[in-house]
Motif scaffolding. Structure first.
Motif, PDB file in Angstrom:
ATOM      1  N   ASP A   1       0.831  -1.202   0.000  1.00  0.00           N
ATOM      2  CA  ASP A   1       0.000   0.000   0.000  1.00  0.00           C
ATOM      3  C   ASP A   1       0.869   1.258   0.000  1.00  0.00           C
ATOM      4  OD1 ASP A   1       1.009  -0.060   2.476  1.00  0.00           O
ATOM      5  OD2 ASP A   1      -0.901  -0.095   3.554  1.00  0.00           O
TER       6      ASP A   1
ATOM      7  N   ASP B   1       1.401   3.377   2.181  1.00  0.00           N
ATOM      8  CA  ASP B   1       2.178   3.606   3.377  1.00  0.00           C
ATOM      9  C   ASP B   1       3.529   2.894   3.323  1.00  0.00           C
ATOM     10  OD1 ASP B   1       2.126   5.007   5.795  1.00  0.00           O
ATOM     11  OD2 ASP B   1       1.959   3.119   6.878  1.00  0.00           O
ATOM     12  N   GLY B   2       3.568   1.739   2.685  1.00  0.00           N
ATOM     13  CA  GLY B   2       4.816   0.994   2.606  1.00  0.00           C
ATOM     14  C   GLY B   2       5.915   1.820   1.941  1.00  0.00           C
TER      15      GLY B   2
ATOM     16  N   GLN C   1       6.830   4.943   4.177  1.00  0.00           N
ATOM     17  CA  GLN C   1       7.702   4.586   5.304  1.00  0.00           C
ATOM     18  C   GLN C   1       9.122   4.340   4.819  1.00  0.00           C
ATOM     19  OE1 GLN C   1       6.979   4.889   8.365  1.00  0.00           O
ATOM     20  NE2 GLN C   1       4.785   5.222   8.099  1.00  0.00           N
TER      21      GLN C   1
ATOM     22  N   LYS D   1       2.017  13.753   2.980  1.00  0.00           N
ATOM     23  CA  LYS D   1       2.235  13.026   4.226  1.00  0.00           C
ATOM     24  C   LYS D   1       3.731  12.951   4.523  1.00  0.00           C
ATOM     25  CE  LYS D   1       1.980   8.584   6.451  1.00  0.00           C
ATOM     26  NZ  LYS D   1       1.386   7.277   6.561  1.00  0.00           N
TER      27      LYS D   1
ATOM     28  N   ASP E   1      -8.299   4.533  -0.173  1.00  0.00           N
ATOM     29  CA  ASP E   1      -7.233   4.439   0.813  1.00  0.00           C
ATOM     30  C   ASP E   1      -7.090   5.813   1.482  1.00  0.00           C
ATOM     31  OD1 ASP E   1      -4.278   2.683   1.027  1.00  0.00           O
ATOM     32  OD2 ASP E   1      -4.345   4.757   1.737  1.00  0.00           O
ATOM     33  N   PRO E   2      -6.858   5.857   2.785  1.00  0.00           N
ATOM     34  CA  PRO E   2      -6.733   7.147   3.465  1.00  0.00           C
ATOM     35  C   PRO E   2      -5.596   8.001   2.904  1.00  0.00           C
ATOM     36  CG  PRO E   2      -6.826   5.345   5.056  1.00  0.00           C
ATOM     37  CD  PRO E   2      -6.738   4.723   3.710  1.00  0.00           C
ATOM     38  N   ASN E   3      -4.608   7.370   2.290  1.00  0.00           N
ATOM     39  CA  ASN E   3      -3.488   8.137   1.762  1.00  0.00           C
ATOM     40  C   ASN E   3      -3.670   8.543   0.305  1.00  0.00           C
ATOM     41  OD1 ASN E   3      -1.726   8.518   3.913  1.00  0.00           O
ATOM     42  ND2 ASN E   3      -1.142   6.364   3.829  1.00  0.00           N
TER      43      ASN E   3
ATOM     44  N   TYR F   1      -9.518  10.055  -1.175  1.00  0.00           N
ATOM     45  CA  TYR F   1      -9.897  10.517   0.146  1.00  0.00           C
ATOM     46  C   TYR F   1      -9.680  12.028   0.343  1.00  0.00           C
ATOM     47  CZ  TYR F   1      -9.933  11.285   5.158  1.00  0.00           C
ATOM     48  OH  TYR F   1     -10.196  11.785   6.398  1.00  0.00           O
ATOM     49  N   LEU F   2      -8.430  12.468   0.213  1.00  0.00           N
ATOM     50  CA  LEU F   2      -8.108  13.819   0.695  1.00  0.00           C
ATOM     51  C   LEU F   2      -8.970  14.899   0.045  1.00  0.00           C
ATOM     52  CD1 LEU F   2      -6.249  15.500   2.481  1.00  0.00           C
ATOM     53  CD2 LEU F   2      -4.709  15.710   0.530  1.00  0.00           C
TER      54      LEU F   2
ATOM     55  N   PHE G   1     -13.928   3.408   4.566  1.00  0.00           N
ATOM     56  CA  PHE G   1     -12.796   3.261   3.663  1.00  0.00           C
ATOM     57  C   PHE G   1     -12.861   1.864   3.059  1.00  0.00           C
ATOM     58  CE2 PHE G   1     -11.181   6.546   6.475  1.00  0.00           C
ATOM     59  CZ  PHE G   1     -10.603   7.421   5.568  1.00  0.00           C
TER      60      PHE G   1
ATOM     61  N   ARG H   1      -3.973  18.598   3.703  1.00  0.00           N
ATOM     62  CA  ARG H   1      -3.721  17.427   4.519  1.00  0.00           C
ATOM     63  C   ARG H   1      -3.474  17.833   5.977  1.00  0.00           C
ATOM     64  NH1 ARG H   1      -2.220  11.611   3.548  1.00  0.00           N
ATOM     65  NH2 ARG H   1      -1.610  11.032   5.631  1.00  0.00           N
TER      66      ARG H   1
ATOM     67  N   LYS I   1      -6.643  18.376   7.661  1.00  0.00           N
ATOM     68  CA  LYS I   1      -7.315  17.108   7.993  1.00  0.00           C
ATOM     69  C   LYS I   1      -6.718  16.447   9.225  1.00  0.00           C
ATOM     70  CE  LYS I   1     -10.411  16.026   6.325  1.00  0.00           C
ATOM     71  NZ  LYS I   1     -11.643  15.334   6.214  1.00  0.00           N
ATOM     72  N   SER I   2      -5.441  16.766   9.508  1.00  0.00           N
ATOM     73  CA  SER I   2      -4.753  16.073  10.588  1.00  0.00           C
ATOM     74  C   SER I   2      -5.011  16.701  11.945  1.00  0.00           C
ATOM     75  CB  SER I   2      -3.242  16.069  10.316  1.00  0.00           C
ATOM     76  OG  SER I   2      -2.967  15.314   9.180  1.00  0.00           O
TER      77      SER I   2
ATOM     78  N   ARG J   1       9.604   0.890   8.941  1.00  0.00           N
ATOM     79  CA  ARG J   1      10.216   2.208   8.954  1.00  0.00           C
ATOM     80  C   ARG J   1      11.737   2.090   9.000  1.00  0.00           C
ATOM     81  NH1 ARG J   1       8.012   6.740  10.462  1.00  0.00           N
ATOM     82  NH2 ARG J   1       9.295   8.584  10.512  1.00  0.00           N
TER      83      ARG J   1
ATOM     84  N   TYR K   1      -9.543  -2.720  10.933  1.00  0.00           N
ATOM     85  CA  TYR K   1      -9.854  -1.726   9.909  1.00  0.00           C
ATOM     86  C   TYR K   1      -9.548  -0.328  10.428  1.00  0.00           C
ATOM     87  CZ  TYR K   1     -13.289   1.311   7.564  1.00  0.00           C
ATOM     88  OH  TYR K   1     -13.914   2.335   6.928  1.00  0.00           O
TER      89      TYR K   1
ATOM     90  N   ASN L   1      -6.546   2.235   9.091  1.00  0.00           N
ATOM     91  CA  ASN L   1      -6.808   3.591   8.595  1.00  0.00           C
ATOM     92  C   ASN L   1      -6.031   4.620   9.391  1.00  0.00           C
ATOM     93  OD1 ASN L   1      -8.452   2.752   6.566  1.00  0.00           O
ATOM     94  ND2 ASN L   1     -10.308   2.883   7.797  1.00  0.00           N
TER      95      ASN L   1
ATOM     96  N   SER M   1      -2.160   4.229   8.675  1.00  0.00           N
ATOM     97  CA  SER M   1      -1.621   4.609   7.382  1.00  0.00           C
ATOM     98  C   SER M   1      -1.849   6.090   7.119  1.00  0.00           C
ATOM     99  CB  SER M   1      -2.168   3.719   6.269  1.00  0.00           C
ATOM    100  OG  SER M   1      -3.547   3.888   6.176  1.00  0.00           O
ATOM    101  N   TRP M   2      -2.792   6.713   7.776  1.00  0.00           N
ATOM    102  CA  TRP M   2      -2.891   8.169   7.645  1.00  0.00           C
ATOM    103  C   TRP M   2      -1.647   8.807   8.238  1.00  0.00           C
ATOM    104  CZ3 TRP M   2      -5.453  11.735   5.054  1.00  0.00           C
ATOM    105  CH2 TRP M   2      -5.309  13.062   5.451  1.00  0.00           C
TER     106      TRP M   2
ATOM    107  N   GLN N   1       0.802  10.838  10.737  1.00  0.00           N
ATOM    108  CA  GLN N   1       0.803  11.979  11.633  1.00  0.00           C
ATOM    109  C   GLN N   1      -0.567  12.627  11.672  1.00  0.00           C
ATOM    110  OE1 GLN N   1       4.253  14.524  11.153  1.00  0.00           O
ATOM    111  NE2 GLN N   1       4.362  13.922  13.280  1.00  0.00           N
ATOM    112  N   GLY N   2      -1.041  12.919  12.890  1.00  0.00           N
ATOM    113  CA  GLY N   2      -2.365  13.503  13.017  1.00  0.00           C
ATOM    114  C   GLY N   2      -3.339  12.475  13.542  1.00  0.00           C
TER     115      GLY N   2
END
Ligand SMILES: Nc1ncnc2c1ncn2[C@@H]1O[C@H](COP(=O)(O)OP(=O)(O)OP(=O)(O)O)[C@@H](O)[C@H]1O
Ligand SMILES: Nc1ncnc2c1ncn2[C@@H]1O[C@H](COP(=O)(O)OP(=O)(O)OP(=O)(O)O)[C@@H](O)[C@H]1O
Ligand SMILES: [Mg+2]
Ligand SMILES: [Mg+2]
Lengths: 281, 274, 445, 294, 274
Positions: free
Chosen positions: A46, A48-49, A52, A71, A122-124, A129-130, A155, A276, A279-280, C306, D243, D247, D250-251, D253-254
Motif C-alpha cells: 500500500d 504507506d509501505g 515509510q 504526508k 485508501d486514506p493516503n 480521500y483527501l 474506507f 492534509r 485534515k490532521s 520504517r 480496519y 486507517n 496509514s494516515w 501523523q495527526g
C-alpha cells in the motif's frame, strides 16, 4: 556521503505487484546504466509501505500521489523533494476525483446520497480521500462524519475495492480517480474506472457520475533529499529525457499514454499539504 | 420350548489368514447359564462379539427366536443389540458420567437421539435404574461418577446397564477378569441371581475353570476357534480341561484360579453347587 | 445399622436425589446449546447477515470461478481508426503480433475489410468498416454503427432481453459464448476459453503451441536450456519470480522461527521460576514476552518497516520478534517443568552448575523445544504469506496484489495452489524432521 | 551371596569399540547437522538482508524511530485517548464477535470432522483419509486468502472474516481434536455400541465427556489466536478494530493518537484473553500451545 | 584405622517446625555395609542427603577421615560430593542420554567444564565406564538410552555412575524400592559385592527388614528423626522391629517384604548370612 552503493526504487500500488515490477524493468536497466550501481525495485502492498521506506531512508526514489507526498513532507520536510511530474496528452498535469453511484439506485447527484453509505478508498489517496473529503463538504455544507450528511462513511481500502463495492451495492456511492477525458461509457481515457471496464468487472451503463472534483495535481516523482547531488541530477535527467529516448518505457512507467515527465517543485503541492495538514488536526 | 431359543450355526470369523472362530455350532433350548472357557486367543471374545453384532461374522448364522440375527442391518441391528446385552471385561462405562446416566444408556436404543442428548430420560426410567442399582446393592453410588467406583462396583453398574436394556439374553466377556477375588464373587453371584430370578439366558466367557464349574449349568470349551467341549460342569474333568487348555502335564488348576482362598488351598476344593 | 433404619425411605430419597440430578443435568444440557444458539442469532443480526445475503452478488462469484479456470481473448476495434487487435486478457504481453490472430478470428485485409469472428455456439460477429454485427443464435441479428452520435444499435423486434444492457452510448451483450461491448470509441469482444493460457510459453516464444512430444525431442537435441529459459521467464506467469517468492516466504519463516528460538532460549531461563528466583527479573522477562506476543507480527511488520524498509528481512524480523515472545513463554514453561531428579543426580556427583544445565536440563528440554520450533516453522510459513503481503516480499505479496486488482483470478488460483502445496510440504517436512530428531539422539550429543 | 550372572555377552573390548565408533559417528552427524544449520542461517540472513530495501546493520539503530513518533503524538494528545477508546470500542466488540463466532463454528466443525477422521470412531472408516486431507487443506489455506475472495463476492464486513477464520479453525482444531480423540478410550464407545446406540449417541455420550476438557482448552487457545486473526483481517477490509487501526496507522501523523488508542485496546484485549484462558486451561488440563499457533 | 572413618555428630535438620533428623549420632570405624531402616518419614532420606550435602544441615557435624564435611563450600563441597556417591530410589539418571554417558557423568567433577559441555570425555574414561558396566552385567546395553532400560538395569547404571566416581563412600537411598523382587536382589547383590570386593563403605536406606538383615553388617533404625536402634542384624529382633516401625501387635514381617518367595513361605526364613 557522495557515494551510493545501490539505488532503490519504490513503486506504488494500483496494479498487480508483478506487473508493476515488470513495467519498471526498463527503468531499472537505464538507472543501472546511468548510476553504475545495482538497482532494486520494491512494490509494497500500500501507499504507506513506500512512504515509510522514503522516511526511513530505505527507498531512494518513488512516484507518489499528491497526498502521499504531503504526508511525507509533513512527517519530515527534509526527507524527499519532488522533481518531476507526469504530463497528460493534453499538456496538463492534473486529474479528477470522480464520485459515482449505481444508476438503478436512482441516485444522480450528491443529494441522492444523503443518509446513505459513502465509500472512500485508501486514506493516503488524494483522489480517493483527501480532496473529496474537503470538497464534498463544501458542496453539501456538512461534515463527512457518520450520520451528519451521509449515513455512514467507510474506507474500502483502494480504488479497485471502491468500484467493486459501488457496483455490488455494498456502498451507495464512492470516489475514485479518472483523467476526466474521453467518454463515460469507456470509463474515460484512463483511471481506475477504465481499468475495471477493460477487465470486464463493470459495465459503465450501470453507473452514473454524481460529482467531480476540481483538477488535482498529479503526484510527483520524488528523490530522497539525502542522496548525493550528482545522483539526483542524473536521475532527474534520465526520467525527464525518457519520453524522447524510449516511448515504450515511458508508457510503462507512467501507466499509460502521456507526454512524459516535466520538472516540478514543492510549490505545486503547497495547497495539498495545507489540505492534509487541516485534515490532521 | 419346542424350537431352539438360540441357534448358532457354523459361525466363523476370520481375521486375514487367522481363523478366530471356526464353524462354531451351539444350540440353546431353554434359558440357562452358559460358561465358555478356553485359552487366551481361543476365540471366546470374538464369538460373543459376533452374537452382539459388535463384530461382523465371516460365515454361518445366528438364529434367535427364529430370527436370523446375523442378517440384520442398521436400525434393526441396533434393536437386536438392545435385546442382547453385553458386559465387558473392562466394564466399558462412560467413566466421566454418573452411575445413573450410565445405567440409563441401556435405554438409548428406545429413545430418540435428540432426547438422549438433552438428558431427557423419562422419570420412570430413572426410577427403574435406581431400583436395578439397588437390586445390585450399589444404589447409594447412584449420583457418583462411574470412574470414582471400584472395579467390582463398576462391573455391577455395567450389569445394571445390561438389565436396564431388559434384554432377552446377556453376554458377558470375562466379566471378572479385572476384578479381585472378592469382587469377582459378588459379580458372579449377581449374574447367577439374574439368571435364576429373571430367567434370562446368560452366556459368560470365563478364564477360570472353577468359576465355570461353580456358576454355570453348561460349559463350552473352545480351542483354536473350535468348540471342543460342550457339556455339564460335572463332565468337565481335569483331563478334559487339560485338552481345552492344551496344557501339558504340569497343568495345575490353581494356576488359573482367582477364587478367594485359592492361594491358601493345597487340595482341590469340593465343587460348590450353583 | 442406624444409618439404614428404613431401606424404603432411603431408596425414595435416592430417587428424589436422582430426579434432582437429572433436572439439573437437563437444564445444563439444554442451556449450553441454547446460549450458543442465542449468541449465534445475536451475531447473525449484529453482522447483518440478512443484508449481506441481500447484497451478495453471485455474479461476482461466477466471474471469479470462471476466471480461475479460463481466460479470455479480447478482440478490440478502435472505432475511429478501424484498427483491430487481438490480445489475451487484453494485455500487451499477451497481444498477437500485428496481422496474426487465433483461427476463430478472420482479420480483415485490404480486399475484404470485414473482420469475422466465429464463436463456438454458432454466433458470428463481424467488425465491418462502418457496421458491427452480432448474429445471435436463437435471438437474431444485432447491428450497431458507432460514431459521434452514439452506439446507434438496432435490435430484433420485441423487448430487450436482460442480457443486453443498452444505452445510447453503450451496448453490452453477454452471451454464454462471448461478451460484446460497443461504445462510441471502441468495440470489444471477450471470448472465454478453458485453461490457463500461455502458462508454459508466451506468444513470442518459438515454443508456444508445441506439443509435449515436440518439446521433449527438441530438449533432447540441445534446446533444453532455451526451452527452460522461455518457460522460466514467461512474461504472463513469471514462474521464475514466483519460485523466488516462494523461497522468500520460506526464508522469512526459517529466519524468523529459528532466530527467535536462539534469542528466546537464554531469556526463557530468566523467566523460569526454578532458574531465576528473583521475582522482579522474572516478571520483567515475562511482561516482555507478553508484549512481543500480544502485538501481532503484522503490526511489528509496520513498526519495523520504517527502519528496514520493505523486503523479506523485515518480515523475518517481525516473525522473530513475535515468536521470541511465544517461545520465551513456552520455553520457560518447559524449563519449569523439568524433572528435578536428573539434576539432583548430577548434583550428587559434584557437577558444576553449568554442567548441571548441560546434562540435567538441556537433554530434557531439547525435544520439547525442538518440536515446538518445528511446529512454529510450519505455521510461520503460512503467516509469512500474510506478512509478505505487507512488507513486500514473498508469495503473499503476489497473492494479495493479484486479488486486490480483482481480475487475475487464474493467477490467484495458481498462487493459492502453490501456497497450499508449500504449507503441505512444510507440514510434512517438519513432521518428518521432528520424528527424526526426537527419536534420534537429540539430547545426548 | 549370589553372583551377578555373567550371561553370554560380548566381551567389553567389543562393546568398547562399538561404543566409541558409535559416539564418533553421532558426534560427526550432530556436528554436520549443526554446521548445516549455521550455514543455512547465515546464508539465509545474507540473502534476506540483500533483498531487503534497508540493511539490517543500518536499520536496527532506527528501530525505535516509528514507535517514538507514535508515542510522541499520543502523549501530546493524551487527553483525547479516553475519547478514542470509547469511539473504537464497538469496533473491538465486532472483532471479538468475529473471533467468538468463528471459534464456535470452527470448534463444532472440527469436532465432527475429527471424529469422522479418527480410527475406531469414524462413521465411515473407509473415508478417514479423505476427512484427514480435508482438514489438512482447510488448515493450509491462509485466512487472508479466503477472506479476500469472500470480500470480492460478499462485499466487505465481518462475515467474510468470520467465514475465513472459521474455515481455517475447523482444520486447525480438527487436527488437534483428532489427536485428543486418539487418546480417548474406545471402551465406552463399544459399551454404547453394545446397547444399540446410534453413531451420534456414541459420539456425544461416549466420546465427548472424555474429551470435553481438552476440546475446551484448545478452543479457548484458538479463540485467543482468532482475535488476533480477525484484527489482522480488518487490515484487508473485513471490518472491526483492524480496519480502524489500519486507517489510523496509514494516515500517519495527526492520527497517531488514534492508532495508539486502538493499539492499547487491542493489546489489552489480547493480554486479558490470554491470561484468562491460561488460567481456565490450567485448571482444565495442559493444552499444547505449540501446535496451536497454526 | 584408629580414628573414625566417618563420624556423624548430633546431626539435625529441621524443616520449619518439623524436625526431620534429630541429633543423629553415628560412628563408623571401618568400611562396612550399613542399612538404615525406619518408617516412611522417619528421616532416612534426609540423613543421607545431608551426608552428600544435597540438603544443608541445621546443626551438628559430619566428619569424614578427619575432615568436617558439613563445613565445605563451593568447589570443595563438590569435590566431597564426588567422593561420596549417591544412589537414588528413582535412579536419577538422564533418561535421554546413553548408558555410557550417564556413567561418565560420575567423572564430571574432575573434568573441565568446557570439555564436558561438548561431551568430550577421555577415551580411557569411556573404557573404564564400559568395564564397570561389564562388571555389573549390563555392558551390552552401553549404547542404549537409559530410558530404554528396565528399572533394575537403570539402577545398575546408577551404581555404575557411583563407581565411576571412585567414591570413598556410597550412599543408597532406598535403591530397591522401585524394583521388582528379582531386580531388587540383583541390585542388592551388586552393592554387597562392591562393598566386599572394593572395600567401600556402603550406607543404604532400606524399607524392608529382611533385606537389611540379609545384606548388612550393621543396621540402624530410625523413628521420628531419631536413631532408636544401632546394632548387628542378629540384635534386630521382631520386638525391636516393632518398636522401630511403631507398629502394633498385628505387625507381620512379611507385610514389608519384597523378597522373592515371600508369598510362598508360611514360616519365617532362616536369616541368610551376608
Ligand atoms: N480385531 C481383530 N483383528 C485381528 N485379529 C483379531 C481381532 N480380534 C481378535 N483377533 C484374533 O482372533 C483370535 C481370537 O481372539 P479372541 O479375542 O476372540 O480370543 P479370546 O478367547 O477372547 O482370548 P482372550 O482370553 O485373550 O480374550 C486371536 O488370535 C486374536 O489375535
Ligand atoms: N524438602 C522438604 N521440605 C519440608 N519437609 C521435608 C522435606 N524433605 C523431607 N521433609 C520432611 O522430613 C521428614 C523426614 O523425611 P524423609 O524423606 O527424610 O523420610 P524418609 O525416612 O526418607 O521417608 P520415606 O521412606 O518416605 O522416604 C518428613 O516428615 C518429611 O515430610
Ligand atoms: Mg477375550
Ligand atoms: Mg526417603
Amino acid at each position: 556521503q557522495d557515494q551510493i552503493e545501490e539505488f532503490r526504487i519504490g513503486i506504488l500500488g494500483g496494479e498487480n505487484a508483478q506487473d508493476r515490477l515488470n513495467s519498471h524493468e526498463c527503468l531499472k536497466g537505464y538507472t543501472e546504466e546511468t548510476l553504475g550501481v545495482p538497482v532494486k525495485l520494491f512494490a509494497p502492498a500500500d501507499y504507506d509501505g513506500v512512504i515509510q521506506g522514503l522516511l526511513g531512508g530505505t527507498i531512494d526514489m518513488a512516484w507518489l500521489g499528491a497526498s502521499g507526498y504531503a504526508k511525507t513532507f509533513l512527517d519530515d520536510p527534509e526527507a524527499v523533494e519532488p522533481v518531476l511530474v507526469k504530463i497528460n496528452l493534453d499538456g496538463s498535469y492534473g486529474y479528477h476525483s470522480i464520485g459515482f453511484a449505481r444508476k438503478d439506485a436512482g441516485i444522480t447527484s450528491l443529494e441522492g446520497l444523503k443518509g446513505k453509505k459513502f465509500g472512500f478508498g485508501d486514506p493516503n489517496s488524494t483522489s480517493g480521500y483527501l480532496i473529496p473529503s474537503i470538497e464534498i463538504p463544501q458542496t453539501t455544507g456538512a461534515t463527512m462524519e457518520n450520520g451528519d450528511y451521509f449515513g455512514e462513511v467507510v474506507f474500502t481500502g483502494g480504488h479497485e475495492q471502491t468500484i467493486v463495492a459501488v457496483n455490488n451495492g455494498d456502498v451507495d456511492g464512492g470516489v475514485t480517480w479518472a483523467d476526466g477525458q474521453g467518454n463515460w461509457e469507456d470509463g474515460f481515457n484512463s483511471g481506475a474506472l477504465r481499468k475495471a471496464v477493460d477487465a470486464g468487472l463493470i459495465d459503465m451503463n450501470d453507473l452514473v457520475e454524481i460529482w467531480r472534483s476540481k483538477p488535482i495535481p498529479e503526484g510527483p516523482i520524488v528523490l530522497r533529499k539525502a542522496l548525493p547531488q550528482e545522483v539526483k541530477a542524473k536521475m532527474t535527467a534520465l526520467v525527464e529525457g525518457m519520453y524522447e529516448a524510449d516511448k515504450d518505457c515511458t508508457y510503462n512507467i507512467s501507466a499509460g499514454e502521456s507526454l512524459g515527465f516535466k520538472p516540478i517543485t514543492h510549490d505545486a503541492y503547497v495547497s495539498i499539504v495545507e489540505a492534509r495538514k487541516a485534515k490532521s488536526q | 420350548m419346542g424350537a431352539a431359543l438360540l441357534r448358532i450355526d457354523e459361525l466363523t470369523k476370520t481375521f486375514g489368514k487367522n481363523t478366530a472362530v471356526d464353524r462354531a455350532t451351539i444350540q440353546v433350548d431353554r434359558p440357562m447359564m452358559i460358561g465358555i472357557i478356553g485359552r487366551s486367543g481361543a476365540g471366546k471374545s470374538t464369538l460373543l462379539r459376533m452374537l452382539n453384532r459388535l463384530t461382523d461374522h465371516t460365515s454361518g448364522q445366528v438364529v434367535f427366536e427364529g430370527r436370523d440375527v446375523t442378517a440384520l442391518k442398521g436400525a434393526e441391528k441396533r434393536a437386536w443389540q438392545a435385546d442382547c446385552a453385553m458386559i465387558f471385561q473392562q466394564f466399558n462405562l462412560v467413566p466421566r458420567m454418573d452411575v445413573v446416566s450410565n445405567v440409563l444408556h441401556g435405554t438409548l436404543n428406545k429413545r430418540s437421539t435428540l432426547a438422549s442428548l438433552f438428558n431427557l430420560f423419562p422419570e420412570a426410567d430413572i426410577h427403574r435404574a435406581i431400583d436395578i442399582l439397588d437390586r445390585l446393592g450399589i444404589a447409594e453410588h447412584a449420583p457418583k461418577r462411574a470412574e470414582a467406583l471400584s472395579g467390582g462396583q463398576q462391573q455391577r453398574v455395567a450389569i445394571a446397564r445390561a438389565l436396564m436394556q431388559d434384554p432377552k439374553i446377556i453376554l458377558a466377556d470375562e466379566p471378572i477378569a479385572s476384578l479381585d477375588p472378592m469382587n469377582a464373587q459378588i459379580v458372579m453371584d449377581a449374574l447367577r441371581r439374574i439368571h435364576e430370578e429373571d430367567g434370562r439366558t446368560v452366556i459368560a466367557n470365563l478364564h477360570t475353570l472353577d468359576t465355570a464349574r461353580r456358576y454355570c449349568d453348561r460349559v463350552i470349551g473352545m480351542l483354536h476357534g473350535r468348540i471342543v467341549f460342550d457339556g455339564t460342569p460335572e463332565q468337565l474333568t481335569t483331563g478334559v480341561a487339560r485338552d481345552i487348555y492344551g496344557a501339558d502335564a504340569s497343568f495345575s488348576e490353581e494356576a488359573t484360579s482367582t477364587e478367594i482362598g485359592a492361594l491358601n488351598r493345597t487340595t482341590r476344593p469340593a465343587p460348590i453347587p450353583a | 445399622m442406624t444409618l439404614h433404619a428404613d431401606p424404603m425411605t432411603a431408596q425414595i430419597s435416592l430417587k428424589d436425589q436422582a430426579d434432582r440430578l437429572f433436572r439439573r443435568k437437563r437444564l445444563t444440557s439444554l442451556a449450553i446449546p441454547l446460549v450458543v444458539l442465542a449468541y449465534l442469532v445475536y451475531a447473525f443480526f449484529a453482522f447483518d447477515v440478512p443484508g449481506l445475503i441481500d447484497r451478495a452478488d453471485p455474479e461476482n462469484g461466477r466471474t471469479l470461478v470462471r476466471d480461475s479456470y479460463s481466460y479470455k481473448t479480447h478482440v478490440t476495434r478502435d472505432n475511429r481508426s478501424g484498427a483491430v487487435s487481438v490480445a489475451i486478457e487484453g494485455e500487451r504481453k499477451g497481444a498477437y503480433p500485428e496481422g496474426t490472430s487465433p483461427d476463430w478470428v478472420a482479420l480483415g485485409s485490404g480486399s475484404d475489410p470485414v473482420t469475422t469472428i466465429t464463436l463456438d455456439g454458432g454466433g458470428v460477429v463481424t467488425f465491418g468498416p462502418d457496421q458491427i454485427s452480432y448474429d445471435i443464435p436463437g435471438y437474431g441479428l444485432v447491428t450497431a454503427r458507432p460514431g459521434r452520435t452514439g452506439a446507434n444499435a438496432s435490435f430484433p423486434e420485441g423487448p430487450l432481453p436482460e442480457w443486453i444492457n443498452a444505452s445510447k452510448n453503450r451496448v453490452a451483450i453477454t452471451t454464454d459464448e462471448a461478451r460484446l461491448s460497443i461504445t462510441r470509441n471502441k468495440t470489444e469482444l471477450f471470448r472465454y476459453s478453458l485453461g490457463w493460457e500461455l502458462f508454459f510459453f508466451t506468444l513470442d516464444s518459438p515454443y508456444h503451441g508445441m506439443s509435449a512430444g515436440d518439446l521433449a525431442s527438441r530438449a533432447v537435441n540441445g534446446e533444453a536450456g532455451e526451452i527452460f529459459h522461455d518457460f522460466w521467464t514467461n512474461a504472463m506467469w513469471r514462474h521464475g519470480e514466483v519460485a523466488w517468492a516462494l523461497f522468500e516466504t520460506v526464508l522469512m519463516a526459517f529466519l524468523g522461527t529459528f532466530g527467535a528460538a536462539i534469542v528466546a532460549l537464554p531469556l526463557a531461563f530468566l523467566a523460569a521460576r526454578n532458574f531465576t528466583p528473583l521475582t522482579l527479573v522474572r516478571q520483567l522477562a515475562r511482561r516482555l514476552f507478553d508484549l512481543f506476543r500480544g502485538v501481532d507480527a503484522l503490526i511489528w511488520t509496520i513498526v519495523l518497516a520504517r527502519a528496514f524498509g520493505p523486503g523479506p528481512l523485515t518480515g523475518a524480523l517481525a516473525i522473530l520478534v513475535t515468536d521470541t515472545g511465544s517461545f520465551g513463554k513456552m520455553f520457560s514453561e518447559a524449563l519449569e517443568n523439568v524433572d528435578g531428579k536428573q539434576i539432583e543426580g548430577l548434583q550428587s556427583v559434584g557437577a558444576k552448575p553449568v554442567q548441571r544445565y548441560r546434562f540435567g536440563v538441556i537433554p530434557q528440554v531439547t525435544p520439547v523445544l525442538l518440536s515446538q520450533m518445528l511446529y512454529f516453522f510450519e505455521s510461520n510459513t503460512r503467516s509469512a504469506t500474510v506478512i509478505g503481503a505487507i512488507t513486500g516480499g514473498g508469495i503473499g505479496l503476489l497473492l494479495t496484489q493479484a486479488m486486490i486488482t480483482q481480475k487475475d483470478w487464474e493467477e490467484v488460483t495458481y498462487y493459492i495452489v502453490l501456497v497450499v502445496l508449500l504449507v503441505f510440504v512444510m507440514d510434512w517436512f517438519s513432521g518428518w524432521l521432528r520424528r527424526k530428531l526426537i527419536k534420534g539422539d537429540a539430547g545426548g550429543h | 551371596m549370589s553372583e551377578i550372572s555373567p550371561h553370554s555377552r560380548p566381551g567389553p573390548a567389543h562393546v568398547r569399540d562399538d561404543y566409541i565408533a558409535l559416539t564418533r559417528r553421532k558426534r560427526l552427524y550432530s556436528g554436520m547437522l549443526l554446521a548445516i544449520f549455521v550455514a543455512l542461517m547465515a546464508s539465509g540472513f545474507m540473502v534476506a538482508d540483500d533483498r531487503n530495501a534497508g540493511g539490517f546493520w543500518d536499520g536496527w539503530t532506527r528501530v525505535l524511530d516509528f514507535p517514538r513518533v507514535v508515542l510522541a503524538e499520543a502523549s501530546e494528545k493524551v487527553a483525547e485517548l479516553p475519547g478514542h477508546i470509547v469511539t473504537f470500542f464497538p469496533a473491538l466488540i465486532e472483532t471479538i464477535n468475529i473471533a467468538a463466532v468463528s471459534t464456535l463454528v470452527g470448534a463444532l466443525g472440527g469436532m465432527v470432522l475429527s471424529m469422522l477422521a479418527t480410527r475406531g470412531m469414524a462413521r465411515w472408516p473407509a473415508l478417514i483419509p479423505l476427512f484427514r486431507r480435508i482438514m489438512d487443506v482447510m488448515r493450509a489455506i491462509p485466512e487472508i486468502v479466503i477472506a479476500l475472495v469472500l470480500i470480492f463476492v460478499l462485499g466487505g464486513g465481518p462475515v467474510p472474516a468470520m467465514i475465513a477464520i472459521a474455515f481455517h479453525t475447523v482444520g486447525a482444531l480438527g487436527k488437534l481434536f483428532s489427536e485428543v480423540n486418539e487418546n480417548a478410550s474406545l471402551k465406552p464407545v463399544e459399551g454404547l455400541a453394545s446397547v444399540g446406540a446410534t453413531w451420534t449417541q456414541k459420539m456425544l455420550l461416549g466420546v465427548v465427556p472424555q474429551v470435553a476438557p481438552n476440546y475446551f482448552s484448545y478452543a479457548l487457545l484458538r479463540f485467543e489466536i482468532n482475535i488476533r486473526a480477525s484484527a489482522i483481517l480488518g487490515f484487508v477490509g473485513a471490518g472491526g478494530i483492524g480496519y480502524e487501526l489500519k486507517n489510523a496507522m496509514s494516515w500517519g501523523q495527526g492520527k497517531y493518537d488514534e492508532s495508539a488508542a486502538i493499539f492499547l485496546l487491542l493489546f489489552a484485549t489480547i493480554v486479558t484473553v490470554d491470561q484468562m484462558s491460561s488460567v481456565v486451561r490450567d485448571r482444565l488440563t495442559h493444552g499444547r500451545k505449540s501446535e496451536m499457533l497454526a
